[in-house]
Structures are given as C-alpha cells and as structure tokens.
Design a protein around this motif. Structure first.
Motif, PDB file in Angstrom:
ATOM      1  N   SER A 175       0.975  -1.191   0.041  1.00 24.42           N
ATOM      2  CA  SER A 175       0.011  -0.026   0.052  1.00 24.42           C
ATOM      3  C   SER A 175       1.020   1.264   0.033  1.00 24.42           C
ATOM      4  CB  SER A 175      -0.996   0.026   1.095  1.00 24.42           C
ATOM      5  OG  SER A 175      -1.891  -1.087   1.296  1.00 24.42           O
ATOM      6  N   LEU A 176       0.334   2.424  -0.470  1.00 30.42           N
ATOM      7  CA  LEU A 176       0.887   3.690  -0.582  1.00 30.42           C
ATOM      8  C   LEU A 176      -0.017   4.468   0.167  1.00 30.42           C
ATOM      9  CD1 LEU A 176       2.126   4.545  -4.155  1.00 30.42           C
ATOM     10  CD2 LEU A 176       3.582   4.326  -2.034  1.00 30.42           C
ATOM     11  N   VAL A 177       0.648   5.353   1.171  1.00 25.32           N
ATOM     12  CA  VAL A 177      -0.282   6.378   2.098  1.00 25.32           C
ATOM     13  C   VAL A 177       0.124   7.546   1.679  1.00 25.32           C
ATOM     14  CG1 VAL A 177      -0.956   6.986   4.357  1.00 25.32           C
ATOM     15  CG2 VAL A 177      -0.609   4.443   3.631  1.00 25.32           C
ATOM     16  N   LEU A 178      -0.403   8.432   1.040  1.00 25.79           N
ATOM     17  CA  LEU A 178      -0.122   9.522   0.731  1.00 25.79           C
ATOM     18  C   LEU A 178      -0.766  10.857   1.721  1.00 25.79           C
ATOM     19  CD1 LEU A 178      -0.343   8.124  -2.097  1.00 25.79           C
ATOM     20  CD2 LEU A 178      -0.154  10.539  -3.177  1.00 25.79           C
ATOM     21  N   TYR A 179      -0.193  11.821   2.031  1.00 20.62           N
ATOM     22  CA  TYR A 179      -0.676  12.686   3.202  1.00 20.62           C
ATOM     23  C   TYR A 179      -0.094  14.094   3.112  1.00 20.62           C
ATOM     24  CZ  TYR A 179       4.020  12.057   5.337  1.00 20.62           C
ATOM     25  OH  TYR A 179       5.299  12.102   5.390  1.00 20.62           O
ATOM     26  N   THR A 180      -0.915  14.820   3.847  1.00 32.43           N
ATOM     27  CA  THR A 180      -0.361  16.330   3.683  1.00 32.43           C
ATOM     28  C   THR A 180       0.319  16.571   5.181  1.00 32.43           C
ATOM     29  OG1 THR A 180      -2.404  16.965   4.669  1.00 32.43           O
ATOM     30  CG2 THR A 180      -2.259  17.090   2.193  1.00 32.43           C
ATOM     31  N   THR A 193      -5.282  21.729  14.134  1.00 32.53           N
ATOM     32  CA  THR A 193      -4.898  23.308  13.728  1.00 32.53           C
ATOM     33  C   THR A 193      -4.659  23.314  12.273  1.00 32.53           C
ATOM     34  OG1 THR A 193      -2.426  22.910  14.215  1.00 32.53           O
ATOM     35  CG2 THR A 193      -4.159  23.840  16.125  1.00 32.53           C
ATOM     36  N   ASP A 194      -4.829  22.397  11.403  1.00 31.07           N
ATOM     37  CA  ASP A 194      -4.322  22.553  10.119  1.00 31.07           C
ATOM     38  C   ASP A 194      -5.126  21.464   9.193  1.00 31.07           C
ATOM     39  OD1 ASP A 194      -3.458  23.390   7.757  1.00 31.07           O
ATOM     40  OD2 ASP A 194      -1.363  22.556   8.008  1.00 31.07           O
ATOM     41  N   ASP A 195      -5.547  21.756   8.140  1.00 30.34           N
ATOM     42  CA  ASP A 195      -6.237  20.722   7.281  1.00 30.34           C
ATOM     43  C   ASP A 195      -5.424  19.438   7.078  1.00 30.34           C
ATOM     44  OD1 ASP A 195      -8.328  22.558   6.936  1.00 30.34           O
ATOM     45  OD2 ASP A 195      -7.139  23.361   5.032  1.00 30.34           O
ATOM     46  N   ILE A 196      -5.954  18.386   7.034  1.00 35.33           N
ATOM     47  CA  ILE A 196      -5.356  16.908   7.076  1.00 35.33           C
ATOM     48  C   ILE A 196      -6.067  16.360   5.967  1.00 35.33           C
ATOM     49  CG2 ILE A 196      -4.618  14.728   8.265  1.00 35.33           C
ATOM     50  CD1 ILE A 196      -4.905  16.677  10.878  1.00 35.33           C
ATOM     51  N   ALA A 197      -5.457  15.664   4.963  1.00 41.12           N
ATOM     52  CA  ALA A 197      -5.885  14.579   4.154  1.00 41.12           C
ATOM     53  C   ALA A 197      -5.055  13.447   3.957  1.00 41.12           C
ATOM     54  CB  ALA A 197      -5.925  15.329   2.808  1.00 41.12           C
ATOM     55  N   LEU A 198      -5.657  12.412   3.725  1.00 40.65           N
ATOM     56  CA  LEU A 198      -4.821  11.027   3.670  1.00 40.65           C
ATOM     57  C   LEU A 198      -5.669  10.288   2.344  1.00 40.65           C
ATOM     58  CD1 LEU A 198      -4.193  11.426   6.666  1.00 40.65           C
ATOM     59  CD2 LEU A 198      -3.732   9.129   6.832  1.00 40.65           C
ATOM     60  N   LEU A 199      -4.445   9.707   1.551  1.00 41.74           N
ATOM     61  CA  LEU A 199      -5.097   8.835   0.473  1.00 41.74           C
ATOM     62  C   LEU A 199      -4.271   7.645   0.654  1.00 41.74           C
ATOM     63  CD1 LEU A 199      -5.681  10.344  -3.042  1.00 41.74           C
ATOM     64  CD2 LEU A 199      -4.528   7.992  -2.644  1.00 41.74           C
ATOM     65  N   VAL A 200      -5.121   6.385   0.503  1.00 38.74           N
ATOM     66  CA  VAL A 200      -4.460   5.244   0.473  1.00 38.74           C
ATOM     67  C   VAL A 200      -4.558   4.448  -0.723  1.00 38.74           C
ATOM     68  CG1 VAL A 200      -4.247   3.146   1.752  1.00 38.74           C
ATOM     69  CG2 VAL A 200      -4.965   5.362   3.016  1.00 38.74           C
ATOM     70  N   LEU A 201      -3.615   3.840  -1.381  1.00 44.24           N
ATOM     71  CA  LEU A 201      -3.912   2.889  -2.643  1.00 44.24           C
ATOM     72  C   LEU A 201      -3.336   1.702  -2.218  1.00 44.24           C
ATOM     73  CD1 LEU A 201      -2.167   5.636  -4.870  1.00 44.24           C
ATOM     74  CD2 LEU A 201      -4.428   4.988  -5.059  1.00 44.24           C
ATOM     75  N   HIS A 202      -3.889   0.446  -2.237  1.00 40.89           N
ATOM     76  CA  HIS A 202      -3.458  -0.737  -2.051  1.00 40.89           C
ATOM     77  C   HIS A 202      -3.601  -1.537  -3.438  1.00 40.89           C
ATOM     78  CE1 HIS A 202      -2.958  -4.293   0.346  1.00 40.89           C
ATOM     79  NE2 HIS A 202      -3.945  -5.107  -0.374  1.00 40.89           N
ATOM     80  N   ASN A 203      -2.269  -2.184  -3.608  1.00 41.76           N
ATOM     81  CA  ASN A 203      -2.182  -2.958  -4.911  1.00 41.76           C
ATOM     82  C   ASN A 203      -2.867  -4.276  -4.501  1.00 41.76           C
ATOM     83  OD1 ASN A 203      -1.398  -3.931  -7.394  1.00 41.76           O
ATOM     84  ND2 ASN A 203       0.726  -3.955  -7.018  1.00 41.76           N
TER      85      ASN A 203
END
Length: 369
Positions: A275-280, A331-341
C-alpha cells in the motif's frame, strides 16, 4: 443561479418562487405572537392591575410570547443551516469528488479533515484517475488552510483532471498545473487590487504556493513521481512502514519557476498486497497538549499490525489516533489517500524495490535551486 426554461406545459400552473412564498409564512408567526402581546398589554384589564396575581399572569404571557419567538427563530436558523450544509456537500462532491473504490486493480480510499469548524473542504487536495498512461495520483497542500484556500484547490484540481489524460509525461502535467496556478493567482490579485492592476508585492497572494506530489503507477506496478515540496508517501509492506523515497523534493509551485527539463523520478514498484499512503503535512505536524508531533509511521504500523487491511481501515485507524492525539482539535487541514495494490501478475518485480530505493536515497541534483 439563472435557470432558463423553454416553456411551461399546458395544464400545469407555473411554480411560484418557493423562497418568496415562504417569506410571508415566516413573518406570520412572529406577527401573531407580537399581536398577542400588544393586545394583552393594552386590551386586557388584568394587565393594568398591580397585584401579585396580575403580575404573575402578565409575566407568564410575555414569557410564552418570548419563548415562541425564540423557538421560531431557532427553527428558521436550523433550516438555513441544513440548506447550507447541503450546498457545502454538493460543493465538496464537485471539488473533492469521491474517489472510486477501485482503479485499474488498485483499491483506493481518501478522506480529509478541515481545520475550520463546520467546513467540509479546505486547503488540501487529492485526486486519482485511471489513464492510458497508468493510474495518476495527485496530493497537494495550499498555503494556509480552510475556506480561503478553496479557490486555489479548484484551479489546481481542474487543471490536473484534464492534463492527467492529455499529457504523456508527468513533467508536462506538472507544467500545466504550474501555469493554471499562476493564472489563478494573477486573476485573484487583480480582483483584490484592481486599482494597481494586481501588482502588489505585499499582497498575501504574492506569497501563495502549493506543495504537490504527482505519482504514476504503471500496469506492472512501476512507480514514477515528481515531488514539489511535499512529504514523500509511506509504503506499507507487511508490517514495515518506510518512505517511498528520501530524495530532495523540488520547490513548491508558485514562488519559483520550474526547471525546463523536468523529469519524473523512478521509485521502484508497488508490489502486490503493498500500500501507498499519501498525506499532507498537517498529519505529521499535528501536536498534542504537550507539543509533541503526531507519530504517523507508528500509527500506520499499528493499523497494519495484525496483517493486511483495507484502505478504509487504515484511514479509520489513523484518523482515530490523530483526533485522540490532538484532543479533537487539529490546527491544520489533514488529508490522507491510501492505494492498495490488489493486482496479481506474473512479473511481480521482485527485487525491483531495493534497487530503486537505493537509487532514490541519494539527493538528486538541485541546480535549479
């Protein structure tokens, strides 16, 4: 919004404006309550008496009138709040539209948490699309947070959704995003400072920038990336959590020109069941009451400790730990995106990750800086 109708079918009466029709009804109840209070005060003999009983009755009447008005105003405000939330939900579905659960064999899940209370969108952006060049993913973070950054998010995402399909090279996709951001900032500067033609070096617009990570995942799992000032994603391989790369990123979009020979960086392969975990950066920069940063790698390791899990489960585990760490007040915007192969193919690219990782652990030339 202007709606144009070609005509009204016969036998049907045209609809009146519902908002205009509701306004007299909304004023009817307060007017009735006010009439009751005035009528009692000037028309009832009991209101002229000074005895204790008369005072109690008068107080009860005005208390009932005041309570009725408060309940009416509360009901009207709740109705407006529901309508505002519906509009915000539609805006979110257009701007940060829900990602499909599966893209070309990759299971996908994403979520965002806005720092502005009550806001459903903020300064973080993400998108994933399946193209003829592979699955292309963008994750970005606009300077600042909350509703003031929504316009920049819309400009960047709109450009990506077209360029991802049109451009064969990632470098040209980033170039399109950079030009779209520049146009948006120029138009915003002109709107904020029309007298000076938008040329104000002290304007906050002049300091705007966007960190951006662009990924391309080929059919065989090969990963290529361009990183403009954004945190590198994490790779979840079994119970291991490690950065996709340690190469120095390019500058963010906005303040500096991009290099003319912009090329993507090879980052190995995303193997089956990885898996790949992209985040801010709002995720790793989140602090608790003692000022300690959120340990994102440890939270990811905890989420996959008992074996492979779905991307949705990873998101739930990380966001639960994040809210617990920040006491529910990020205190800040948070985003996560997970890609599982979930792909299964004969050439699983065994050993390719080690070769690619070794190549990307050394900083790339940064002559453009």
């Amino acid at each position: 919004m202007i709606r144009i109708k070609a005509g009204v079918p016969r036998g049907r009466r045209p609809r009146t404006n519902s908002r205009a029709g509701r306004r007299p009804l909304a004023l009817a109840l307060p007017t009735a309550w006010g009439a009751v209070a005035v009528g009692y005060r000037f028309g009832c003999p009991l209101a002229e008496e000074n005895g204790l009983g008369a005072r109690i009755v008068t107080s009860a009447v005005f208390f009932a009138v005041g309570t009725g008005l408060i309940l009416h105003v509360r009901r009207a405000l709740l109705r407006e709040l529901r309508q505002a939330r519906q509009v915000a939900g539609v805006a979110q579905s257009v701007l940060l539209r829900p990602l499909p659960p599966c893209l070309a064999g990759l299971h996908v899940a994403a979520a965002q948490l806005s720092a502005d209370r009550g806001a459903s969108i903020g300064g973080d952006l993400y998108e994933a699309v399946a193209t003829e060049h592979g699955v292309r993913v963008v994750m970005g973070d606009v300077r600042g947070h909350g509703l003031s950054a929504v316009g920049t998010v819309a400009a960047v995402l709109g450009s990506f959704r077209e360029a991802a399909h049109d451009e064969p090279e990632l470098g040209r996709v980033v170039g399109r995003l950079d030009r779209a951001l520049a146009r948006h900032l120029r138009e915003r500067a002109r709107a904020e400072h029309p007298a000076g033609g938008g040329q104000d070096p002290d304007s906050p617009v002049a300091e705007e920038f966007v960190t951006l990570l662009l990924l391309e995942i080929a059919e065989d799992g090969e990963l290529r990336a361009i990183n403009c000032g954004h945190p590198w994603p994490y790779v979840l391989s079994g119970a291991r959590v490690e950065p996709l790369s340690r190469a120095d990123p390019l500058p963010p979009l906005g303040p500096f020109p991009l290099p003319t020979d912009l090329a993507a960086t090879p980052c190995g392969h995303l193997l089956p069941d990885e898996s790949l975990v992209l985040y801010t950066d709002g995720a790793e920069d989140a602090r608790d009451t003692r000022g300690r940063f959120f340990p994102l790698p440890e939270a990811l390791a905890e989420a996959v400790r008992d074996g492979p899990v779905s991307p949705q489960a990873v998101l739930r585990g990380v966001f639960t730990a994040l809210l617990r760490h920040t006491n529910g007040r990020p205190t800040d915007d948070i985003a996560l995106l997970v890609l599982h192969n979930e792909r299964t193919h004969q050439h699983a690219c065994l050993g390719a990750r080690g070769t690619a990782r070794a190549a990307t652990t050394h900083p790339q030339p940064t002559s453009h800086l």
